[in-house]
Design an enzyme around this catalytic site. Structure first.
Site, mmCIF file in Angstrom:
data_model
loop_
_atom_site.group_PDB
_atom_site.id
_atom_site.type_symbol
_atom_site.label_atom_id
_atom_site.label_comp_id
_atom_site.label_asym_id
_atom_site.label_seq_id
_atom_site.Cartn_x
_atom_site.Cartn_y
_atom_site.Cartn_z
ATOM 1 C CG ASP A 1 9.551 -14.270 16.907
ATOM 2 O OD1 ASP A 1 10.166 -14.083 17.813
ATOM 3 O OD2 ASP A 1 10.696 -14.168 15.993
ATOM 4 C CG ASP B 1 1.790 -4.565 3.471
ATOM 5 O OD1 ASP B 1 1.385 -6.143 2.414
ATOM 6 O OD2 ASP B 1 1.571 -3.218 3.167
ATOM 7 C CG ASN C 1 -0.395 -0.115 2.072
ATOM 8 O OD1 ASN C 1 0.804 -0.025 2.386
ATOM 9 N ND2 ASN C 1 -0.492 0.407 3.716
ATOM 10 C CG HIS D 1 15.471 -10.686 13.004
ATOM 11 N ND1 HIS D 1 15.139 -12.491 13.596
ATOM 12 C CD2 HIS D 1 15.213 -10.547 14.742
ATOM 13 C CE1 HIS D 1 14.929 -12.711 15.029
ATOM 14 N NE2 HIS D 1 15.202 -11.768 15.159
ATOM 15 C CG ASP D 2 18.158 -10.439 16.398
ATOM 16 O OD1 ASP D 2 17.609 -9.442 15.940
ATOM 17 O OD2 ASP D 2 17.986 -11.636 17.470
ATOM 18 C CD GLU E 1 17.201 -14.993 20.289
ATOM 19 O OE1 GLU E 1 17.425 -14.154 19.660
ATOM 20 O OE2 GLU E 1 16.221 -14.620 21.311
#
Ligand code: GLC
Ligand code: CA
Length: 560
Positions: A98, A29, A23, A329-330, A265
Site C-alpha cells: 500500500d 506483526d 510477541n 479496511h475502510d 483507490e
C-alpha cells in the site's frame, strides 16, 4: 487486451495490525503473517496486499508514513520483510504494498525540514500558504477526519504559515507540483520494486493534484463542521485536471519499467471518469477501486447493484480491467452491510463471495471475510479508534448531538468494523494475541472464529477455497463474456459467463426471502451441471424448483 498476470490474481488484503500477534504486544506483526502463509496458500489466493507497514507514528494506522523505506518496528524489520517476501514468492504468492503518495506523517524528515524556514530546501515538498489578512485559513476546506474545528489547514507558528492537510493535521499533503518531490517518490518506488515487490495499491491516488489557486469550496457548509464555517468537500481535490498527466509521468518513470500491478483507490469517481485512469492505452494505472456499490448506505438495492456492475463491466470493452470487492479496511464488514449477519450469516457470506469471484475483474478478499466476520457494536466512543469515527463523533457532540444518537449514526459505517482483531479461535482475545489487543475484539468471537469455521460442515473458508479454485480453472470466469439475465428482478442476480470452451450460469437470491423464480426461456433445452452451491443436499444438475431459498447461491456449467 494484452494478458497480464494480475488478471488472474486473487488478492488477499492483510491489515497487519489486526491479523496475528506473535510477541504478545497486542499488535499483529510480520511473523504472524508469515506463520499464516500456509493458510493463505490453502485458501488459494495468489497475491497479498499489505496495508501500510512502513515506519509510522500510527496516527492513522500507518497511512501516516514517517519513513517510506523502512518497516515499522512494531511489525518487524526490513530483513523480516525480505524473508517474508521471498517465502511468499516461493509459494507462488505475490506481494503488493500500500503506497501513500498524497501525504506523509508530520514526523517524516521532509516535513521536519520543511517547517523549519520558508527557504528550507524541503519547503516546497508540502503546501504552505500565508494566512488571509484577518489571520484566517487560506480557504474554507474542511479536513476529512473532522479534526479540531474542522479546517484542512494547520497553522505553524514557527514560520507563521498554514500547511494543507486533507486528512489529519499530522498528515500534511505533499506538493506534486514540485519536481524534486516527484523524483524522490519515483526513487522510493523503484527501490521497492527492485527489492521484488509486485506492485502497489495506491492510496487516494486521484487526489494528488490540487485545483489551481486552491479556491474555496462552493458547497454550503453542512453540519457538523459547518458550524465553524468549514466545508468537507471530498470532490474538490479529486480528479482535478492535470491528475492524468501526473500519473502518466509516474507510469513512464517507474511502473512501466517493471512487470508490476497498480490498483488505485479512487473515491468520488463514477464510471464516467474512470476510463481515463484505467484504459491501458493511457498508461496510467492498471485497475482502480471505486465506491459506487452501496454508495448510499440507507438504500442498497439489488437492482442498483446490478446496474452499477453493468456500468463498470461495460468499461472493459475499452481495453480496461476492473476490480471486484465489497469491503476493505475502510468499510463495514460485507456480511453485515450487504448480507444478513444473524440468521443467514453463513449462506449470505458465501453468496457475496460467489458474486465477487465470478464477476469480471480481479477479486479482492479482505481478511476475515473468508470466515464470515461481522461488524462490531461498541457501546462507547472510547472503544473506537479510527480517526474518522472519533473526529466526527466529537464534532457532532460539539454541534449539539446527544452521545447516543451520535454513536448510533456512526456505528454501522465505522471503519473499525473491519479493523478488530482476526478471530482465530474462541480462546482469550480470539487467539489473536496473548496480550491486550490494541483494539477490542469483536464479542462474537466465541461463535465466529477460524477454528469453529474450519470445524463446521458448513465452512465459509471451505466454500471460498472451492470458489477460488473454480475461478482459476474456468476461462469463462477469468476473461469470458458477461451477460445479466433477469436484470430487473428485485432479488435475483443471474448472469452468464461464457467463452469458446465453456458456458457458466451464476444465480443467487440476494435476499432474506424465499423467492419464486421463472428461469429465462433461453436456458431451456440444455443440461446444467451444478458446480457449486451454498445449499445442502442439492442435486448434481439444475432442478428447476420454482422457489429459491434465502441467500441461495448456485454456479452451473452447461454440459449439453
Ligand atoms: C485511504 C485509506 C484510509 C486512510 C486514508 C488516508 O482512504 O484507505 O485508510 O485513512 O486514505 O491515508
Ligand atoms: Ca506483535
Amino acid at each position: 487486451m494484452e494478458k497480464r498476470w494480475w488478471q488472474e490474481a486473487v488478492v488477499y488484503q492483510i491489515y497487519c495490525k489486526s491479523f496475528c500477534d506473535t510477541n504478545g504486544d497486542g499488535i499483529g506483526d510480520l511473523r504472524g503473517v508469515r506463520s499464516k502463509l500456509p493458510m493463505l496458500k490453502e485458501l488459494g489466493i495468489n497475491c497479498i496486499w499489505f496495508n501500510p507497514i512502513y515506519r509510522s507514528p500510527q496516527v492513522d494506522n500507518g497511512y501516516d508514513i514517517s519513513d517510506y523505506q523502512d518497516i515499522d518496528p512494531t511489525y518487524g524489520t526490513l530483513d523480516e520483510f525480505r524473508e517474508l517476501l521471498a517465502e511468499a514468492h516461493t509459494m507462488g504468492i505475490r506481494v503488493i504494498m500500500d503506497l501513500v503518495l498524497n501525504h506523509t506523517s508530520n514526523q517524516h524528515r521532509w516535513f521536519q525540514e520543511s517547517r523549519k524556514s520558508k527557504d528550507n530546501p524541503y519547503r516546497n515538498y508540502y503546501i504552505w500558504r500565508a494566512p488571509k489578512e484577518d489571520g484566517k485559513e487560506p480557504n474554507n476546506w474542511g479536513n476529512y477526519f473532522y479534526e479540531g474545528k474542522g479546517s484542512a489547514w494547520q497553522f505553524d507558528e514557527l514560520t507563521g504559515e498554514y500547511y494543507l492537510h486533507n486528512y489529519s493535521w499530522q498528515m500534511p499533503d505533499v506538493n506534486w507540483e514540485y519536481e524534486p518531490l516527484r523524483q524522490e517518490m519515483y526513487r522510493m518506488m523503484r527501490w521497492w520494486l527492485d527489492m521484488g515487490v509486485d506492485g502497489f495499491r495506491l492510496d487516494a491516488i486521484n487526489r494528488l493534484k490540487k485545483p489551481e489557486g486552491l479556491p474555496d469550496s462552493k458547497k454550503p457548509p453542512a453540519p457538523p463542521v459547518g458550524i465553524y464555517g468549514y466545508v468537507v468537500d471530498r470532490a474538490i481535490c479529486t480528479n482535478v485536471p492535470g491528475i492524468h498527466e501526473l500519473l502518466r509521468n509516474i507510469n513512464k518513470n517507474v511502473w512501466s519499467k517493471y512487470d508490476c500491478m497498480t490498483v488505485g483507490e479512487c473515491g468520488n469517481l463514477s464510471s464516467d471518469g474512470a476510463l481515463d485512469y484505467i484504459s491501458q492505452g493511457n498508461k496510467e494505472i492498471d485497475m482502480l477501486f471505486h465506491f459506487e456499490i452501496g454508495k448510499n448506505p440507507d438504500i442498497i438495492t439489488v437492482r442498483e447493484y446490478k446496474q452499477t456492475q453493468q456500468r463498470w463491466i461495460d468499461l472493459m470493452k475499452h481495453n480496461a480491467w476492473i476490480t471486484q470487492f465489497l469491503t476493505n479496511h475502510d468499510s463495514p464488514r460485507q456480511v453485515s452491510r450487504f448480507g444478513n449477519d444473524r440468521e443467514y450469516r453463513v449462506p449470505s457470506a458465501k453468496l457475496l463471495a460467489t458474486l465477487t469471484h465470478t464477476m469480471p475483474g480481479t477479486p479482492f478478499v479482505y481478511q476475515g471475510e473468508e470466515i464470515g466476520m461481522t461488524n462490531v457494536y461498541f457501546d462507547t466512543i472510547e472503544d473506537y479508534n479510527e480517526r474518522y469515527t472519533v473526529g466526527k463523533y466529537w464534532t457532532m457532540i460539539e454541534a449539539g448531538e446527544d452521545p447516543e444518537t451520535a454513536l448510533g449514526k456512526l456505528r454501522d459505517m465505522s471503519r473499525d468494523n473491519a479493523r478488530t482483531p482476526y478471530q482465530w479461535s474462541d480462546d482469550e482475545n480470539a487467539g489473536f494475541s496473548t496480550g491486550k489487543p490494541w483494539i477490542r475484539v469483536n464479542p462474537r468471537y466465541r461463535e465466529i472464529n477460524y477454528r469453529a469455521d474450519r470445524d463446521s460442515k458448513d465452512s465459509i473458508f471451505d466454500y471460498y477455497k472451492r470458489l477460488i479454485a473454480l475461478r482459476l480453472s474456468c476461462p469463462a470466469i477469468i476473461d469470458g463474456d458477461f451477460r445479466f439475465l433477469l436484470m430487473d428482478h428485485p432479488q435475483i442476480v443471474m448472469y452468464l459467463r461464457s467463452c469458446a470452451r465453456q458456458t457458466l450460469l451464476v444465480a443467487v437470491n440476494f435476499s432474506d426471502d424465499e423467492v419464486p423464480v421463472q428461469f429465462p426461456e433461453e436456458l431451456d433445452g440444455f443440461v446444467w451441471e451444478r458446480l457449486l452451491t451454498n445449499l445442502d443436499g442439492s442435486t448434481p444438475v439444475m432442478d428447476r424448483r420454482d422457489v429459491w431459498m434465502p441467500w441461495e447461491a448456485e454456479i452451473y456449467q452447461m454440459i449439453g
